[in-house]
Motif scaffolding. Structure first.
Motif, short mmCIF file in Angstrom:
data_model
loop_
_atom_site.label_atom_id
_atom_site.label_comp_id
_atom_site.label_asym_id
_atom_site.label_seq_id
_atom_site.Cartn_x
_atom_site.Cartn_y
_atom_site.Cartn_z
N ARG A 5 0.84 -1.19 0.00
CA ARG A 5 0.00 0.00 0.00
C ARG A 5 0.88 1.24 0.00
NH1 ARG A 5 -1.46 3.01 4.03
NH2 ARG A 5 -0.56 1.56 5.48
N ARG A 6 1.86 1.24 0.82
CA ARG A 6 2.78 2.37 0.90
C ARG A 6 3.44 2.63 -0.46
NH1 ARG A 6 6.71 1.54 5.59
NH2 ARG A 6 4.83 1.44 6.83
N LEU A 13 1.11 4.40 -2.63
CA LEU A 13 1.01 5.79 -2.21
C LEU A 13 2.16 6.61 -2.76
CD1 LEU A 13 -0.14 5.55 1.52
CD2 LEU A 13 -1.40 6.65 -0.36
N THR A 39 2.19 10.10 -5.08
CA THR A 39 2.86 11.34 -4.73
C THR A 39 3.75 11.79 -5.89
OG1 THR A 39 2.95 10.51 -2.49
CG2 THR A 39 4.29 12.45 -2.97
N TRP A 76 16.06 1.57 10.47
CA TRP A 76 14.84 2.32 10.17
C TRP A 76 13.91 1.55 9.25
CZ3 TRP A 76 19.79 4.29 9.15
CH2 TRP A 76 20.34 5.09 10.17
N THR A 77 14.39 0.44 8.72
CA THR A 77 13.53 -0.35 7.83
C THR A 77 13.34 -1.73 8.44
OG1 THR A 77 15.51 -1.04 6.62
CG2 THR A 77 14.27 0.83 5.73
N ILE A 100 15.68 17.48 3.50
CA ILE A 100 14.46 18.24 3.23
C ILE A 100 13.79 18.64 4.54
CG2 ILE A 100 12.14 18.08 2.18
CD1 ILE A 100 13.43 16.10 0.13
N ASN A 101 13.90 17.76 5.54
CA ASN A 101 13.22 18.03 6.82
C ASN A 101 14.04 18.96 7.70
OD1 ASN A 101 15.27 16.38 7.60
ND2 ASN A 101 13.96 14.73 8.38
N VAL A 105 9.71 10.94 -0.98
CA VAL A 105 10.02 11.56 0.30
C VAL A 105 9.40 10.74 1.44
CG1 VAL A 105 9.82 13.67 1.67
CG2 VAL A 105 10.22 13.81 -0.77
N ARG A 106 8.10 10.31 1.21
CA ARG A 106 7.46 9.53 2.27
C ARG A 106 8.29 8.31 2.65
NH1 ARG A 106 1.07 9.43 0.47
NH2 ARG A 106 0.82 11.70 0.48
N LYS A 154 11.56 8.26 2.67
CA LYS A 154 12.88 8.83 2.99
C LYS A 154 13.69 9.09 1.73
CE LYS A 154 12.89 5.60 6.89
NZ LYS A 154 11.86 4.78 6.28
N TRP A 168 18.63 10.88 5.49
CA TRP A 168 17.67 10.59 4.40
C TRP A 168 17.07 11.90 3.93
CZ3 TRP A 168 16.86 8.57 9.36
CH2 TRP A 168 15.91 9.17 10.15
N GLN A 169 16.33 11.86 2.82
CA GLN A 169 15.71 13.03 2.22
C GLN A 169 16.72 14.15 1.98
OE1 GLN A 169 12.80 13.55 5.32
NE2 GLN A 169 11.30 12.18 4.35
N GLN A 203 4.83 18.24 0.84
CA GLN A 203 6.20 17.89 1.32
C GLN A 203 6.22 17.74 2.82
OE1 GLN A 203 9.71 19.84 -0.50
NE2 GLN A 203 10.26 20.41 1.62
N ASP A 220 4.64 14.59 3.68
CA ASP A 220 5.54 13.45 3.38
C ASP A 220 6.61 13.29 4.46
OD1 ASP A 220 4.12 12.95 1.11
OD2 ASP A 220 5.64 13.75 -0.30
N ILE A 221 7.10 14.47 4.89
CA ILE A 221 8.11 14.41 5.96
C ILE A 221 7.50 13.78 7.21
CG2 ILE A 221 9.48 15.83 7.57
CD1 ILE A 221 9.86 17.77 5.14
N TYR A 271 4.95 11.88 7.30
CA TYR A 271 4.65 10.49 6.98
C TYR A 271 5.89 9.61 7.25
CZ TYR A 271 3.05 6.44 4.21
OH TYR A 271 2.69 5.18 3.79
N SER A 272 7.01 10.05 6.65
CA SER A 272 8.22 9.23 6.82
C SER A 272 8.66 9.22 8.29
CB SER A 272 9.36 9.75 5.94
OG SER A 272 9.74 11.04 6.37
N ILE A 298 9.68 6.17 10.68
CA ILE A 298 10.94 6.13 11.44
C ILE A 298 10.62 5.90 12.91
CG2 ILE A 298 12.94 7.49 12.21
CD1 ILE A 298 13.23 7.13 9.29
N SER A 323 9.36 2.29 13.62
CA SER A 323 10.39 1.23 13.55
C SER A 323 11.43 1.42 14.64
CB SER A 323 11.03 1.21 12.17
OG SER A 323 11.68 2.44 11.92
N THR A 324 11.75 2.69 14.94
CA THR A 324 12.74 2.93 15.98
C THR A 324 12.21 2.51 17.34
OG1 THR A 324 13.66 4.78 14.74
CG2 THR A 324 14.18 4.67 17.08
N ARG A 331 11.82 -1.16 18.22
CA ARG A 331 13.04 -1.90 18.56
C ARG A 331 13.31 -1.86 20.08
NH1 ARG A 331 16.16 -3.05 14.07
NH2 ARG A 331 15.26 -2.13 12.20
N ASP A 352 -4.21 12.91 -0.10
CA ASP A 352 -4.07 12.43 -1.48
C ASP A 352 -5.29 12.81 -2.31
OD1 ASP A 352 -1.59 11.45 -0.89
OD2 ASP A 352 -2.20 9.32 -0.74
#
Lengths: 162, 872
Positions: A3-4, A7, A11, A62-63, A93-94, A123-124, A126, A152-153, B89, B92-93, B95-96, B100, B103-104, B107, B133
């Motif tokens: 799904r991601r 998406l 984008t 991170w993955t 970017i961030n 970007v979503r 990274k 990233w980004q 943007q 998206d930031i 989102y990512s 992060i 997942s971080t 752990r 979207d």
């Protein structure tokens, strides 16, 4: 996951639509400023793809799974920008930025990955550029310092003057 | 080299070190792994990631607020592309960031609440994704709705941030605890390892010290060995098996005179000289075949060409590398050899000195016989019948003593020079000899408060035995005398035991026991050694002559016995011996009575010719013959004797040896060879010198030889012989062949003081008649006068002087003129030695003595003075 992926494709389409006059591959996605020489080099995805490519598979903190990252090495980009290994500041970017020490610039690591498992990533996820080290290959890369350098980004690299 | 305990220590040490190293390695590796595990778990900075979630959400909210504000203020009715792109943007930031974040955080160990919130966050984000979207630039409603949804998500973001931070704090604390535990564990393990290392270090130090001690000790030993090697008095040469010299010590270098470097290029054969026989045929090993043969006499060839006598001993050994080597020990024996040579020379000198001493003793003893002869002859002529009993006893003692004195002189002669006995077996009576000896020793014994007893056991009366009476008397006299000498206020027992029944199996056991001082075991052997080898000082202090026991021993041995001794110091001594005896081979004479009157001649009187150039001897001998009942005739030299013997048939001729004109042996030969009347006569030689008869050609013509002084018994026996004595069954082999001191000798009164010259002359007259006495005295004085004249004369040689003086010595001695005889004797000795007596006071003494005697005697000699004519 699937799904991601969908998406991200959506984008990319939106972004492409926002910049109608320029091809997606030709859009500059990386700026390299050589502060010492006061020059700026822009890299599009095609420019980056034209550079010698490195590729390795690794897990990251991170993955979730092991992925194959590919793209030109940082050293290659600097060379393409007319510079050798030097002190850098990498901007994301961030608005994250970090000073990149010279001694971490190796011939084949890190790479500025623009493909994960052969696909460009948004970007979503990274993207579109991820400064990444072969963590699984070298235990020494599994440290907080390296994690902090794994930006990233990525959007800009400043080559700091001596 | 190490002892077993040290080896075990070293093994433990090595094991400990190995274990410690492995443990340390494992520990460090484990520590690193755990630390990395802990570190990698906290991977990225959780706090940052959490904080960024809210930052990114705020960023999104910021751009949405700006867009909303623009729309509400009416500046725009639609969103421009740039704003929309910015909103996208930022989303998206965000989102990512949620990815992060998820997942971080996942752990880490999360609380259930946080876990749920993360799920909610993801759901919310997915909802927002769907909204954005679908967003278009014109749809402001949707934008506002999206903005509301984003704002609505803020509390959730806020909550999740807080709870996640709490979780991270907890996680950090846990991690720290774990690290702490890890450190503590590592610390403890390190402490243990440190202990192990400490123990190891202790062992190392101990071993090190031991090693140092051993090294020092080894060094010391090596130094000592080296010192010993170099300072030993022996030369040491080490060679290989091919006899090449490897090492030498200083002594070897000094002995051989080569430097060590030179020697190392030489072989043992270069320096060692060996007999060809010893070196053998093995060319390769050369001298080395002497290995293990012990010290061998050899010689060394030195650098300067000398040859030094040495003693060599070779041993085989192995050096530290296991190579066979030969070690040669060489001792310089040149001093030893020189010392041996010196010793031999000293021994030779000593032997020569001893021989000279023996010669001297023999000569002296021999010279003493002349005066003794006179003494005994004179004693024998004393008329006993006129004496009182007391005087007769004294006379007997005097005779005995003079006989013993002569025997002692004979002893010395025998022991020094003459060695062998001349005595032949004859019949004797041991018991009476013993009784005589006891009588003789009585006075001496009484002086020391000793009692002497004589015990005889066995059938002495039944057997007439034959033996060596002189030897027997000598042995017994010396043993008994010895016993008396060393006993004070004690008892001396003499025991004679005749054992055995058969005539051939007779044995005589003799014991002389005393209660004297005794003899220590150490001295028992030594006292039998004669004076030539015994300790002079000791023997002279204890026994006087030191000859008594050796003579006794010799005498016993001659009789076929062995002298034994049992003695305890302080208790007494017992000398004993056993001798075999044989029965007598001829009828015994009537028991000899030593003090009986002179025996008369048995059988018919014989015609006897006495031949002597010495007037005194001639007269004495003739008188003795006459008193035996025979008819004497006289001749003054050999030629006269030959002439007389040719004319008349003599039964016996007594022939002096040394005479002028013709000597005795030659005369005897002439008589035998001639056709005269006395061809068959018994010729008996009479000599003063025993040894002079040996080897003289003429002696063979004589039937017997008598030695002066001649005893009455000897003379009697000799005269009784006939030429065919053996054929006549007379058993004449018992003839006395020498002095017979045990029998009563003929002796004369020896003391003639000037004061009672007349008395002396009277005594002599009693013996030989007054005429003879006067004539003899005159002759003696004449002889002495002639001697003095000869001494004064320049025309006479020393040898001739000596001969003339000798004649006077004999005369004076016979007559008992002791001082005169002595003085003349000394003069003769000097002359014989080639010295001039004129340089001494002797001629003066002689003149004075002679003058005195003439003064004493000449008044008594008027009538005969003119008759004293004698042949020159």
């Amino acid at each position: 996951m699937k799904r991601r992926h969908l998406l991200s494709l959506a984008t990319a389409a939106t972004l492409a639509a926002a910049v109608p006059h320029a091809g997606l591959a030709e859009t500059p996605i990386l700026t390299v400023n050589d502060l010492g020489r006061d020059t700026t080099t822009l890299f599009s995805d095609a420019d980056l793809a034209a550079l010698p490519q490195q590729s390795f598979a690794t897990a990251t903190i991170w993955t979730e799974e092991i992925h194959t990252f590919s793209g030109p090495s940082l050293a290659t980009i600097l060379e393409a920008a007319g510079a050798g290994p030097a002190r850098l500041r990498v901007y994301a970017i961030n608005d994250y930025n970090v000073e990149f020490p010279t001694d971490q610039i190796r011939d084949n690591a890190p790479i500025l990955a623009n493909r994960i498992d052969g696909e460009s990533f948004p970007v979503r996820r990274k993207g579109p550029l991820w400064l990444i080290f072969p963590f699984d290959q070298e235990p020494e890369y599994q440290s907080e310092e390296i994690f902090a350098l794994s930006v990233w980004q990525v959007k800009r690299i400043d080559i700091l003057p001596d | 080299m190490l002892s077993p305990s040290r080896r075990r220590t070293a093994q433990i040490l090595v094991f400990l070190m190995f274990v410690a190293s492995v443990a340390l390695l494992l520990n460090a590796f484990a520590f690193k792994q755990r630390l990395e595990a802990i570190r990698s778990a906290s991977s990225d900075n959780g706090g940052w990631v959490v904080a960024q979630l809210e930052v990114d959400q705020k960023g999104l909210m910021g751009v949405l607020d700006d867009a909303a504000f623009a729309l509400q203020s009416g500046d725009a009715t639609t969103l421009d592309a740039r704003t929309l792109a910015l909103i996208n943007q930022e989303f998206d930031i965000f989102y990512s960031r949620v990815d992060i974040f998820s997942s971080t955080l996942r752990r880490m160990r999360l609380s259930d609440n946080t876990e749920r919130q993360i799920t909610r966050l993801q759901d919310t984000r997915d909802a927002l994704t769907a909204q954005i979207d679908a967003l278009t630039a014109t749809d402001t409603e949707a934008l506002m709705a999206f903005r509301e949804a984003v704002n609505a998500a803020h509390p959730l973001v806020r909550d999740i941030t807080v709870s996640a931070l709490q979780d991270i704090t907890l996680e950090t604390a846990r991690t720290r605890e774990e690290e702490e535990r890890l450190f503590v564990r590592f610390f403890v393990q390190s402490l243990i390892l440190l202990g192990l290392m400490g123990l190891g270090t202790y062992l190392v130090i101990r071993l090190w010290r031991e090693l140092e001690t051993r090294t020092a000790e080894t060094g010391r030993i090596a130094a000592m060995l080296s010192t010993a090697f170099n300072s030993t008095l022996n030369a040491v040469i080490v060679t290989d098996t091919r006899s090449r010299i490897l090492y030498t010590n200083e002594m070897a270098q000094r002995l051989l005179g080569y430097h060590n470097d030179r020697l190392k290029h030489m072989t043992l054969d270069d320096v060692l000289v060996l007999d060809a026989a010893e070196a053998g045929n093995d060319g390769e090993t050369g001298r080395l075949n002497l290995v293990g043969k012990g010290p061998v006499s050899s010689a060394c060839r030195c650098a300067d060409g000398r040859t030094v006598p040495v003693e060599v001993s070779l041993v085989r050994d192995q050096d530290v590398t296991g190579q066979t080597i030969v070690i040669g020990f060489i001792r310089d024996i040149s001093r030893q050899v020189a010392a041996e040579t010196d010793l031999r020379a000293a021994l030779r000198t000593a032997q020569q000195a001893a021989q000279a001493k023996s010669m001297f003793l023999a000569t002296m003893s021999h010279e003493m016989r002349t005066p003794l002869h006179g003494l005994m002859a004179s004693l024998g002529l004393i008329e006993e019948s006129r004496l009182s009993d007391a005087n007769r006893a004294l006379l007997k003692t005097a005779r005995d003593c003079s006989a013993r004195a002569l025997m002692q002189v004979d002893d010395v002669l025998e022991l020094t020079r003459l060695g062998e006995s001349r005595e032949t077996p004859e019949e004797f009576r041991p018991a009476s000899i013993a009784a005589d000896i006891v009588d003789e020793l009585q006075p001496l014994a009484r002086k020391s408060d000793n009692r002497i007893e004589l015990v005889t056991e066995g059938p002495f009366d039944r057997y007439r035995v034959e033996g060596l009476p002189i030897a027997f008397a000598r042995a017994l006299y010396n043993l008994a005398g010895n016993a008396v000498k060393f006993t004070r206020a004690g008892r001396i027992s003499i025991r004679l035991r005749l054992e055995g029944e058969a005539p051939d199996g007779l044995r005589l056991s003799v014991e002389v026991e005393d209660t004297g001082i005794g003899i220590s075991l150490a001295d028992q052997k030594r006292i039998f050694e004669n004076f030539e080898t015994a300790d002079r000082s000791e023997t002279s202090s204890s026994t006087g002559s030191g000859l008594g026991l050796p003579i006794a021993k010799l005498a016993v041995e001659r009789q076929g016995g062995r002298l034994g001794l049992d003695s305890t110091p302080g208790v007494g001594s017992r000398f004993h011996f056993t001798i075999p005896l044989h029965p007598a081979r001829r009828p015994a004479d009537p028991a000899p009575q030593p003090s009986a009157p002179m025996p008369r001649a048995r059988g018919s009187a014989k015609q006897v010719l006495v031949v002597d150039d010495n007037e005194v001897n001639l007269t004495l001998m003739a008188e003795m013959v006459r008193r035996m009942g025979h008819a004497p005739d006289i001749a003054r030299h050999g030629q006269e004797a030959v002439e007389k013997a040719a004319e008349r048939a003599y039964d016996v001729i007594l022939m002096d040896f040394s005479m002028p004109v013709l000597d005795g042996p030659a005369a005897a030969q002439a008589i035998r060879a001639g056709q005269g009347a006395s061809t068959e006569a018994v010729i008996i030689g009479v000599t003063a010198l025993i040894e002079a008869t040996a080897g003289m050609a003429g002696a063979a013509a004589m039937d017997d030889v008598l030695t002066k002084p001649v005893s009455r018994e000897q003379l009697d026996e000799a005269i009784r012989l006939t030429r065919h004595a053996a054929a006549g069954g007379d058993g004449a082999d018992g003839a006395a062949r020498g002095p017979a001191p045990d029998a009563m000798p003929q002796t004369g009164a020896g003391t003639a003081e000037t004061a009672d010259a007349a008395a002396a002359l009277e005594q002599l007259s009693g013996l030989v008649g007054q005429d003879t006495a006067l004539r003899l005295t005159q002759a003696t004085l004449d002889d002495a006068g002639r001697a003095m004249a000869a001494l004064r004369s320049r025309a006479v040689t020393q040898a001739e002087q000596a001969d003339i003086v000798h004649k006077a010595v004999g005369s004076a001695g016979l007559m008992g003129f002791a001082d005169l005889s002595e003085t003349l004797c000394e003069i003769e000795t000097l002359l014989r030695a080639g010295r001039d007596p004129a340089g001494t006071d002797l001629p003066g003494t002689l003149a004075a003595l002679l003058a005195e005697m003439r003064a004493n005697y000449e008044p008594l000699l008027p009538a005969v003075a003119g008759d004293a004519q004698r042949p020159g």
